[in-house]
Design an enzyme around this catalytic site. Structure first.
Site, PDB file in Angstrom:
ATOM      1  N   ASN A 156       0.852  -1.198   0.000  1.00  8.04           N
ATOM      2  CA  ASN A 156       0.000   0.000   0.000  1.00  8.04           C
ATOM      3  C   ASN A 156       0.882   1.240   0.000  1.00  8.04           C
ATOM      4  OD1 ASN A 156       0.532   0.816   2.838  1.00  8.04           O
ATOM      5  ND2 ASN A 156      -0.359  -1.199   3.225  1.00  8.04           N
TER       6      ASN A 156
ATOM      7  N   ASP B   3      -3.979  -6.556   4.913  1.00  4.18           N
ATOM      8  CA  ASP B   3      -5.008  -7.389   5.536  1.00  4.18           C
ATOM      9  C   ASP B   3      -5.043  -8.793   4.959  1.00  4.18           C
ATOM     10  OD1 ASP B   3      -6.001  -5.499   7.360  1.00  4.18           O
ATOM     11  OD2 ASP B   3      -7.066  -4.470   5.750  1.00  4.18           O
TER      12      ASP B   3
ATOM     13  N   LYS C  71       8.152 -17.447 -10.766  1.00  6.12           N
ATOM     14  CA  LYS C  71       7.375 -16.302 -11.242  1.00  6.12           C
ATOM     15  C   LYS C  71       6.123 -16.778 -11.997  1.00  6.12           C
ATOM     16  CE  LYS C  71       7.962 -12.471 -14.355  1.00  6.12           C
ATOM     17  NZ  LYS C  71       8.641 -12.118 -15.584  1.00  6.12           N
TER      18      LYS C  71
ATOM     19  N   PHE D  50      -4.330   2.829  14.994  1.00  4.26           N
ATOM     20  CA  PHE D  50      -4.732   3.817  14.002  1.00  4.26           C
ATOM     21  C   PHE D  50      -5.947   3.286  13.251  1.00  4.26           C
ATOM     22  CE2 PHE D  50      -1.677   7.346  12.997  1.00  4.26           C
ATOM     23  CZ  PHE D  50      -0.878   7.178  14.112  1.00  4.26           C
TER      24      PHE D  50
ATOM     25  N   LYS E 149     -13.250   0.136  15.906  1.00  2.51           N
ATOM     26  CA  LYS E 149     -11.919  -0.467  16.092  1.00  2.51           C
ATOM     27  C   LYS E 149     -11.453  -0.294  17.536  1.00  2.51           C
ATOM     28  CE  LYS E 149     -10.601  -0.392  11.293  1.00  2.51           C
ATOM     29  NZ  LYS E 149     -10.075   0.290  10.141  1.00  2.51           N
TER      30      LYS E 149
ATOM     31  N   LYS F 214     -10.957  -3.950  19.205  1.00  8.68           N
ATOM     32  CA  LYS F 214      -9.546  -4.340  19.341  1.00  8.68           C
ATOM     33  C   LYS F 214      -8.995  -3.997  20.726  1.00  8.68           C
ATOM     34  CE  LYS F 214      -8.994  -4.165  14.400  1.00  8.68           C
ATOM     35  NZ  LYS F 214      -8.059  -4.518  13.345  1.00  8.68           N
TER      36      LYS F 214
HETATM   37  O1  PMT Z   1       2.999   6.030   6.510  1.00 13.51           O
HETATM   38  P1  PMT Z   1       2.441   7.353   6.046  1.00 13.51           P
HETATM   39  O2  PMT Z   1       2.605   7.568   4.564  1.00 13.51           O
HETATM   40  O3  PMT Z   1       2.947   8.506   6.867  1.00 13.51           O
HETATM   41  O4  PMT Z   1       0.851   7.314   6.256  1.00 13.51           O
HETATM   42  C1  PMT Z   1       0.315   7.271   7.546  1.00 13.51           C
HETATM   43  C2  PMT Z   1      -0.831   6.272   7.645  1.00 13.51           C
HETATM   44  C3  PMT Z   1      -2.019   6.739   6.803  1.00 13.51           C
HETATM   45  C4  PMT Z   1      -0.385   4.873   7.184  1.00 13.51           C
HETATM   46  C5  PMT Z   1      -1.225   6.210   9.176  1.00 13.51           C
HETATM   47  O5  PMT Z   1      -1.609   7.480   9.611  1.00 13.51           O
HETATM   48  C6  PMT Z   1      -2.314   5.197   9.418  1.00 13.51           C
HETATM   49  O6  PMT Z   1      -3.499   5.463   9.289  1.00 13.51           O
HETATM   50  N1  PMT Z   1      -1.914   3.942   9.786  1.00 13.51           N
HETATM   51  C7  PMT Z   1      -2.830   2.798   9.920  1.00 13.51           C
HETATM   52  C8  PMT Z   1      -3.149   2.231   8.570  1.00 13.51           C
HETATM   53  C9  PMT Z   1      -4.070   1.040   8.661  1.00 13.51           C
HETATM   54  O7  PMT Z   1      -3.645  -0.062   8.346  1.00 13.51           O
HETATM   55  O8  PMT Z   1      -5.268   1.285   9.159  1.00 13.51           O
HETATM   56  P2  PMT Z   1      -6.445   0.180   9.301  1.00 13.51           P
HETATM   57  O9  PMT Z   1      -7.635   0.984   9.639  1.00 13.51           O
HETATM   58  O10 PMT Z   1      -6.487  -0.704   8.108  1.00 13.51           O
HETATM   59  O11 PMT Z   1      -5.962  -0.699  10.524  1.00 13.51           O
HETATM   60  C10 PMT Z   1      -6.359  -0.415  11.860  1.00 13.51           C
HETATM   61  C11 PMT Z   1      -5.244  -0.719  12.834  1.00 13.51           C
HETATM   62  O12 PMT Z   1      -5.008  -2.132  12.834  1.00 13.51           O
HETATM   63  C12 PMT Z   1      -3.922  -0.047  12.534  1.00 13.51           C
HETATM   64  O13 PMT Z   1      -3.357   0.367  13.762  1.00 13.51           O
HETATM   65  C13 PMT Z   1      -3.078  -1.162  11.921  1.00 13.51           C
HETATM   66  O14 PMT Z   1      -1.693  -1.012  12.232  1.00 13.51           O
HETATM   67  C14 PMT Z   1      -3.637  -2.396  12.639  1.00 13.51           C
HETATM   68  N2  PMT Z   1      -3.565  -3.638  11.856  1.00 13.51           N
HETATM   69  C15 PMT Z   1      -4.229  -3.767  10.655  1.00 13.51           C
HETATM   70  C16 PMT Z   1      -4.182  -4.981   9.980  1.00 13.51           C
HETATM   71  C17 PMT Z   1      -3.462  -6.060  10.552  1.00 13.51           C
HETATM   72  N3  PMT Z   1      -3.393  -7.223   9.927  1.00 13.51           N
HETATM   73  N4  PMT Z   1      -2.851  -5.907  11.732  1.00 13.51           N
HETATM   74  C18 PMT Z   1      -2.893  -4.730  12.395  1.00 13.51           C
HETATM   75  O15 PMT Z   1      -2.326  -4.602  13.482  1.00 13.51           O
END
Ligand code: PMT
Length: 405
Positions: free
Chosen positions: A210, A279, A289, A323, A337, A341
């Site tokens: 991403n 995810d 490949k 986040f 979330k 979580k």
């Molecule tokens: O890196 P930059 O370019 O500065 O951009 C910043 C950002 C947009 C990446 C950052 O501000 C941000 O939003 N990070 C979280 C991105 C994300 O994966 O969000 P989500 O809503 O999909 O996930 C929710 C939370 O679960 C996040 O804390 C993520 O780290 C966590 N997660 C998600 C999937 C997974 N398999 N395991 C996780 O722990």
């Protein structure tokens, strides 16, 4: 706040005029020092007009002997009368001279005489930045405890694309203010931060990922370290230099990030999950490949481990900050979330819409949803300032949660 602003000879010197103004707007008295090379790009008059002060240009500018003697010791006066030395742009040449203690002009002599904090904003051609000599000098300067901001990736004046562009003046000014107002309120804490994207292989040469640049997570790691925390940063593939004084662990996949998080969780008192973890992944990555054919193909994806959810189950007394990156229903999704979580705070940002927020940008606009039920809106600001707001609220939240127990 008194700032000595050293301007080196690079095309980015014109941006330093904006930096001088940004520092002045934040209440700083700015003394500009220009190298001879810098004066090839911008005239001293520009800086004199912006700061209301004569610009220092030469080590020995005076004609009479007594004036020459006075100017020969002027660097000591400038060194003693300023709280912070900012060098922007810090060219490869200046970094080399600082690293090795060469002092053949006013700025390099001032650097040696200056006892306070130093902030460097490197800017140069990508190959010069990547050269082992520059990287070795960078390590020496970091090892001395100097703060380094940038360089950023992008198209450079020389036509190349890559790291080398000077950080934006507003971000440098914010870092300067932070350095001077440095709070040590995280001493004794261990802050574990995740940053950047993960890369999930599709075959030996392709992957799913991403747009995360890692800037938000790195800003959090740097801010926590500046406030005295012991910081462990677990980062996916990003093009950012390791923050000084931070234990940085590089990973590729969500599974590797999960394993690194739990291997380093024990000492952590605050965990911040800024990483954009994929995810889904391909469970059985082919050894060879994938071949191109005319036929449509589909790929089966399995969910990756949800690191944040697992942390929510195992966090103990730790403060857990997740986040939420959403394209719609920001608060509603972030609240979901927070609860599902078992987080103490969710930092919610809109992504995919705003140019100055979310992925890749140097700024962000976030809403903090707290386990106490309250919310805090942080207006668009450099990511480093957003990071400090998150840490401020985290400390307040912990007090509130303890009081409620
Ligand atoms: O890196 P930059 O370019 O500065 O951009 C910043 C950002 C947009 C990446 C950052 O501000 C941000 O939003 N990070 C979280 C991105 C994300 O994966 O969000 P989500 O809503 O999909 O996930 C929710 C939370 O679960 C996040 O804390 C993520 O780290 C966590 N997660 C998600 C999937 C997974 N398999 N395991 C996780 O722990």
């Amino acid at each position: 706040m008194r700032v000595a602003l050293g301007v080196g000879g690079g095309i980015a010197a014109y941006k330093s005029a904006e930096l001088a103004r940004a520092l002045a707007e934040r209440g700083a008295q700015v003394q500009v020092i220009m190298t001879a090379a810098a004066r090839e790009f911008v005239r001293p008059l520009t800086f004199a007009a912006l700061t209301g002060r004569k610009v220092v240009t030469d080590l020995f500018p005076a004609s009479s002997e007594s004036e020459a003697l006075a100017s020969a010791v002027e660097h000591i006066g400038v060194a003693q009368s300023n709280d912070l030395l900012v060098v922007a742009p810090a060219t490869a040449d200046l970094m080399a001279k600082f690293a090795h203690g060469l002092a053949d002009d006013f700025l390099t002599t001032l650097y040696l005489a200056f006892p306070g904090p130093v902030l460097l904003a490197p800017a140069m051609n990508t190959n010069m930045w990547r050269h082992p000599a520059t990287q070795a000098n960078l390590e020496l300067l970091r090892g001395r405890g100097h703060a380094i901001i940038g360089p950023e990736e992008g198209e450079l004046a020389c036509g190349m694309t890559g790291p080398g562009r000077m950080a934006e003046p507003a971000a440098i000014a914010a870092a300067a203010v932070n350095l001077l107002n440095r709070k040590r309120d995280l001493e004794g804490e261990t802050v574990l931060v995740t940053a950047g994207p993960t890369r999930e292989p599709l075959d030996p040469v392709r992957f799913i990922s991403n747009r995360s640049s890692g800037k938000m997570g790195y800003a959090l790691a740097e801010a926590a370290a500046a406030r005295g925390a012991n910081v462990i940063l677990i980062a996916g593939p990003v093009h950012l230099p390791d923050p000084p004084g931070v234990k940085t662990i590089k990973v590729q996949t969500a599974q590797e990030m999960r394993d690194a998080v739990f291997a380093n969780l024990e000492p952590a008192t605050i965990v911040i999950k800024a990483a954009a973890v994929a995810d889904y992944h391909v469970a059985n990555v082919p050894q060879q490949k994938l071949k191109k054919t005319a036929a449509r193909i589909s790929i089966e994806l399995d969910p990756t481990p949800d690191i944040l959810a697992e942390l929510g189950q195992k966090k103990g007394d730790r403060l857990l900050i997740g986040f939420a990156a959403e394209t719609e229903n920001l608060r509603q999704e972030a609240r979901r979330k927070l609860l599902t979580k078992n987080c103490d705070m969710i930092v919610a940002n809109l992504v995919g819409q705003e140019e100055n927020a979310g992925f890749e940008s140097d700024t962000n606009e976030v809403v903090l949803l707290l386990a106490t039920g309250s919310t805090v809106s942080v207006p668009p600001s450099p990511k480093r300032e957003v990071a400090d707001r998150i840490l401020d609220e985290a400390l307040k939240l912990r007090l509130a949660l303890h009081a409620a127990r």
